[in-house]
Design a protein around this motif. Structure first.
Motif, PDB file in Angstrom:
ATOM      1  N   GLY A  88     -41.883  26.362  21.979  1.00 13.54           N
ATOM      2  CA  GLY A  88     -41.057  25.754  20.950  1.00 13.54           C
ATOM      3  C   GLY A  88     -41.879  24.984  19.931  1.00 13.54           C
ATOM      4  O   GLY A  88     -41.600  25.013  18.733  1.00 13.54           O
ATOM      5  N   LYS A  89     -42.916  24.292  20.412  1.00 16.91           N
ATOM      6  CA  LYS A  89     -43.817  23.577  19.506  1.00 16.91           C
ATOM      7  C   LYS A  89     -44.558  24.558  18.612  1.00 16.91           C
ATOM      8  O   LYS A  89     -44.742  24.309  17.414  1.00 16.91           O
ATOM      9  CB  LYS A  89     -44.802  22.742  20.311  1.00 16.91           C
ATOM     10  CG  LYS A  89     -44.185  21.571  21.042  1.00 16.91           C
ATOM     11  CD  LYS A  89     -43.825  20.426  20.099  1.00 16.91           C
ATOM     12  CE  LYS A  89     -45.050  19.683  19.639  1.00 16.91           C
ATOM     13  NZ  LYS A  89     -44.709  18.508  18.808  1.00 16.91           N
ATOM     14  N   ARG A  90     -44.975  25.675  19.194  1.00 18.44           N
ATOM     15  CA  ARG A  90     -45.696  26.679  18.409  1.00 18.44           C
ATOM     16  C   ARG A  90     -44.803  27.244  17.307  1.00 18.44           C
ATOM     17  O   ARG A  90     -45.275  27.478  16.181  1.00 18.44           O
ATOM     18  CB  ARG A  90     -46.175  27.806  19.332  1.00 18.44           C
ATOM     19  CG  ARG A  90     -47.075  28.832  18.640  1.00 18.44           C
ATOM     20  CD  ARG A  90     -47.347  30.025  19.527  1.00 18.44           C
ATOM     21  NE  ARG A  90     -46.142  30.823  19.747  1.00 18.44           N
ATOM     22  CZ  ARG A  90     -45.668  31.705  18.865  1.00 18.44           C
ATOM     23  NH1 ARG A  90     -46.281  31.883  17.692  1.00 18.44           N
ATOM     24  NH2 ARG A  90     -44.575  32.399  19.134  1.00 18.44           N
ATOM     25  N   ARG A  91     -43.518  27.430  17.624  1.00 16.91           N
ATOM     26  CA  ARG A  91     -42.575  27.951  16.633  1.00 16.91           C
ATOM     27  C   ARG A  91     -42.141  26.898  15.621  1.00 16.91           C
ATOM     28  O   ARG A  91     -41.555  27.217  14.591  1.00 16.91           O
ATOM     29  CB  ARG A  91     -41.317  28.494  17.326  1.00 16.91           C
ATOM     30  CG  ARG A  91     -41.546  29.660  18.260  1.00 16.91           C
ATOM     31  CD  ARG A  91     -40.201  30.099  18.818  1.00 16.91           C
ATOM     32  NE  ARG A  91     -40.322  31.003  19.950  1.00 16.91           N
ATOM     33  CZ  ARG A  91     -39.297  31.437  20.664  1.00 16.91           C
ATOM     34  NH1 ARG A  91     -38.066  31.044  20.351  1.00 16.91           N
ATOM     35  NH2 ARG A  91     -39.481  32.258  21.694  1.00 16.91           N
ATOM     36  N   GLY A  92     -42.407  25.624  15.935  1.00 13.42           N
ATOM     37  CA  GLY A  92     -42.003  24.557  15.029  1.00 13.42           C
ATOM     38  C   GLY A  92     -40.544  24.177  15.134  1.00 13.42           C
ATOM     39  O   GLY A  92     -39.990  23.593  14.197  1.00 13.42           O
ATOM     40  N   VAL A  93     -39.903  24.485  16.268  1.00 14.15           N
ATOM     41  CA  VAL A  93     -38.480  24.177  16.431  1.00 14.15           C
ATOM     42  C   VAL A  93     -38.236  23.005  17.376  1.00 14.15           C
ATOM     43  O   VAL A  93     -37.103  22.530  17.503  1.00 14.15           O
ATOM     44  CB  VAL A  93     -37.702  25.412  16.952  1.00 14.15           C
ATOM     45  CG1 VAL A  93     -37.828  26.562  15.969  1.00 14.15           C
ATOM     46  CG2 VAL A  93     -38.194  25.835  18.343  1.00 14.15           C
ATOM     47  N   MET A  94     -39.284  22.526  18.034  1.00 14.23           N
ATOM     48  CA  MET A  94     -39.141  21.441  19.001  1.00 14.23           C
ATOM     49  C   MET A  94     -39.471  20.123  18.318  1.00 14.23           C
ATOM     50  O   MET A  94     -40.640  19.791  18.103  1.00 14.23           O
ATOM     51  CB  MET A  94     -40.062  21.675  20.199  1.00 14.23           C
ATOM     52  CG  MET A  94     -39.718  20.820  21.401  1.00 14.23           C
ATOM     53  SD  MET A  94     -38.155  21.300  22.174  1.00 14.23           S
ATOM     54  CE  MET A  94     -38.628  22.842  22.967  1.00 14.23           C
ATOM     55  N   LEU A  95     -38.435  19.373  17.952  1.00  9.41           N
ATOM     56  CA  LEU A  95     -38.623  18.125  17.229  1.00  9.41           C
ATOM     57  C   LEU A  95     -38.783  16.953  18.196  1.00  9.41           C
ATOM     58  O   LEU A  95     -38.228  16.982  19.304  1.00  9.41           O
ATOM     59  CB  LEU A  95     -37.425  17.862  16.317  1.00  9.41           C
ATOM     60  CG  LEU A  95     -37.111  18.930  15.261  1.00  9.41           C
ATOM     61  CD1 LEU A  95     -35.885  18.514  14.468  1.00  9.41           C
ATOM     62  CD2 LEU A  95     -38.303  19.145  14.348  1.00  9.41           C
ATOM     63  N   PRO A  96     -39.528  15.913  17.834  1.00  6.35           N
ATOM     64  CA  PRO A  96     -39.634  14.716  18.681  1.00  6.35           C
ATOM     65  C   PRO A  96     -38.247  14.107  18.901  1.00  6.35           C
ATOM     66  O   PRO A  96     -37.493  13.899  17.945  1.00  6.35           O
ATOM     67  CB  PRO A  96     -40.532  13.781  17.851  1.00  6.35           C
ATOM     68  CG  PRO A  96     -41.291  14.678  16.933  1.00  6.35           C
ATOM     69  CD  PRO A  96     -40.361  15.810  16.615  1.00  6.35           C
ATOM     70  N   HIS A  97     -37.931  13.845  20.138  1.00  5.28           N
ATOM     71  CA  HIS A  97     -36.638  13.278  20.535  1.00  5.28           C
ATOM     72  C   HIS A  97     -35.466  14.198  20.153  1.00  5.28           C
ATOM     73  O   HIS A  97     -34.326  13.751  20.078  1.00  5.28           O
ATOM     74  CB  HIS A  97     -36.428  11.900  19.891  1.00  5.28           C
ATOM     75  CG  HIS A  97     -37.603  10.990  19.983  1.00  5.28           C
ATOM     76  ND1 HIS A  97     -38.092  10.528  21.187  1.00  5.28           N
ATOM     77  CD2 HIS A  97     -38.412  10.486  19.002  1.00  5.28           C
ATOM     78  CE1 HIS A  97     -39.141   9.757  20.963  1.00  5.28           C
ATOM     79  NE2 HIS A  97     -39.365   9.724  19.650  1.00  5.28           N
ATOM     80  N   GLY A  98     -35.768  15.472  19.909  1.00  7.05           N
ATOM     81  CA  GLY A  98     -34.738  16.409  19.496  1.00  7.05           C
ATOM     82  C   GLY A  98     -34.114  17.156  20.659  1.00  7.05           C
ATOM     83  O   GLY A  98     -34.311  16.814  21.836  1.00  7.05           O
ATOM     84  N   TRP A  99     -33.385  18.215  20.315  1.00  9.32           N
ATOM     85  CA  TRP A  99     -32.695  19.010  21.325  1.00  9.32           C
ATOM     86  C   TRP A  99     -33.707  19.791  22.163  1.00  9.32           C
ATOM     87  O   TRP A  99     -34.681  20.314  21.639  1.00  9.32           O
ATOM     88  CB  TRP A  99     -31.725  19.986  20.668  1.00  9.32           C
ATOM     89  CG  TRP A  99     -30.660  19.307  19.863  1.00  9.32           C
ATOM     90  CD1 TRP A  99     -30.561  19.257  18.502  1.00  9.32           C
ATOM     91  CD2 TRP A  99     -29.546  18.566  20.379  1.00  9.32           C
ATOM     92  NE1 TRP A  99     -29.454  18.527  18.133  1.00  9.32           N
ATOM     93  CE2 TRP A  99     -28.812  18.093  19.258  1.00  9.32           C
ATOM     94  CE3 TRP A  99     -29.095  18.250  21.658  1.00  9.32           C
ATOM     95  CZ2 TRP A  99     -27.661  17.325  19.386  1.00  9.32           C
ATOM     96  CZ3 TRP A  99     -27.941  17.493  21.782  1.00  9.32           C
ATOM     97  CH2 TRP A  99     -27.239  17.037  20.667  1.00  9.32           C
TER      98      TRP A  99
END
Length: 299
Positions: free
Chosen positions: A188-199
């Protein structure tokens, strides 16, 4: 908590009912259901629901049965109208006129351990594999509403906020599930969809969670690929989690806590689908045959 918004004009009665629901902590989905049921009742009457009589209520419920509506729909309307009459209108006499429909409770569909493994393996991508892994590995049905911060790898717990019965609870986090979640987090981090404190499982946009429809579609797609013919939904994984724990001799009260059930009777339903519980009972024919053959009866 925000109240629901619809395109229909808000009458003073509806506004008051929404305020009453908000003050009592009813969730957005419950608010939406209640308003929908009351709106249908008003359409049946052809006038404002605060002018209803006990005879109107009787005719409305009779019409529901005549139209072949199921118990869930009828009882949903009962809950909504009871709230309207009891809380908002303070007309307990009208609430007493509502009749709940009784129906036999069906046993949940449960996967075998082998089927659960095949289903997870067939999940369409690491995101859905991790999401379904949470449903099966922790018995969490609130997968879509989890956030990254809900995963406590130090205490090996999953924090479920406002879950079953609108209560907070802790779910188990096994080392295998944690590793699966870490695989998804890195992807998710690699895709840029995992936000800090996010879903934990973002939807199509990073700011919204995955929808229940997406999860349901992923489960059905995985079941088809895995060759599973049972009716499968995300909740099937929660049922399977509870049943498999019971078959591992985990105390039913522990399972009750993990599932967030307020009543033990609800958890006890899984004893009816546990194959180990069923197989542990010696059948009367086995005992009869053993006696006829002069053997010691099993069990």
């Amino acid at each position: 908590m925000a109240t629901l918004s619809t395109d229909a004009p808000t009458t003073p009665l509806r506004q008051r009912m929404q305020q009453d629901m908000l003050m009592r902590g009813l969730g957005p989905h419950t608010q939406q259901d209640y308003v929908r049921h009351v709106r249908r009742f008003a359409a049946f009457l052809g006038r404002a629901p605060d002018t209803a009589t006990t005879e109107d209520i009787r005719r409305f419920q009779l019409r529901q049965h005549e139209n072949g509506l199921g118990p869930a729909t009828i009882n949903g309307a009962v809950s909504a109208l009871r709230f309207l009459f009891t809380v908002t209108l303070r007309r307990r006499d009208l609430a007493r006129a509502l009749v709940v429909t009784r129906y036999a409770r069906k046993l949940p569909d449960v996967l075998s351990v082998e089927e659960a493994a095949r289903l997870l393996e067939a999940a369409p991508g690491i995101k859905y594999k991790a999401a379904l892994g949470v449903a099966y590995g922790a018995g969490v049905s609130e997968v879509a509403h989890l956030k990254v911060d809900d995963i406590d790898s130090t205490r090996m717990l999953i924090r479920v906020e406002q879950g079953k019965g609108r209560r907070d609870r802790n779910a188990m986090l096994s080392p295998q599930l944690l590793e699966l979640l870490r695989l998804w987090w890195r992807e998710g981090k690699r895709r840029g969809v995992m936000l800090p404190h996010g879903w934990l499982f973002p939807g199509r946009g990073c700011t919204a969670p995955i929808s229940s429809r997406q999860l349901h579609r992923a489960v059905q797609e995985a079941a088809e690929v895995a060759g599973i013919r049972k009716r499968v939904s995300p909740h099937t994984l929660r049922h399977s989690f509870a049943t498999h724990l019971l078959e591992q001799d985990v105390d039913i009260r522990v399972i009750q806590v993990l599932l967030g059930h307020s009543k033990l009777d609800t958890t006890a339903l899984y004893t009816k689908v546990s194959t180990r519980t069923i197989h542990a009972v010696a059948g009367p024919l086995d005992r009869l045959m053993a006696l006829m053959e002069g053997k010691t009866p099993p069990g």
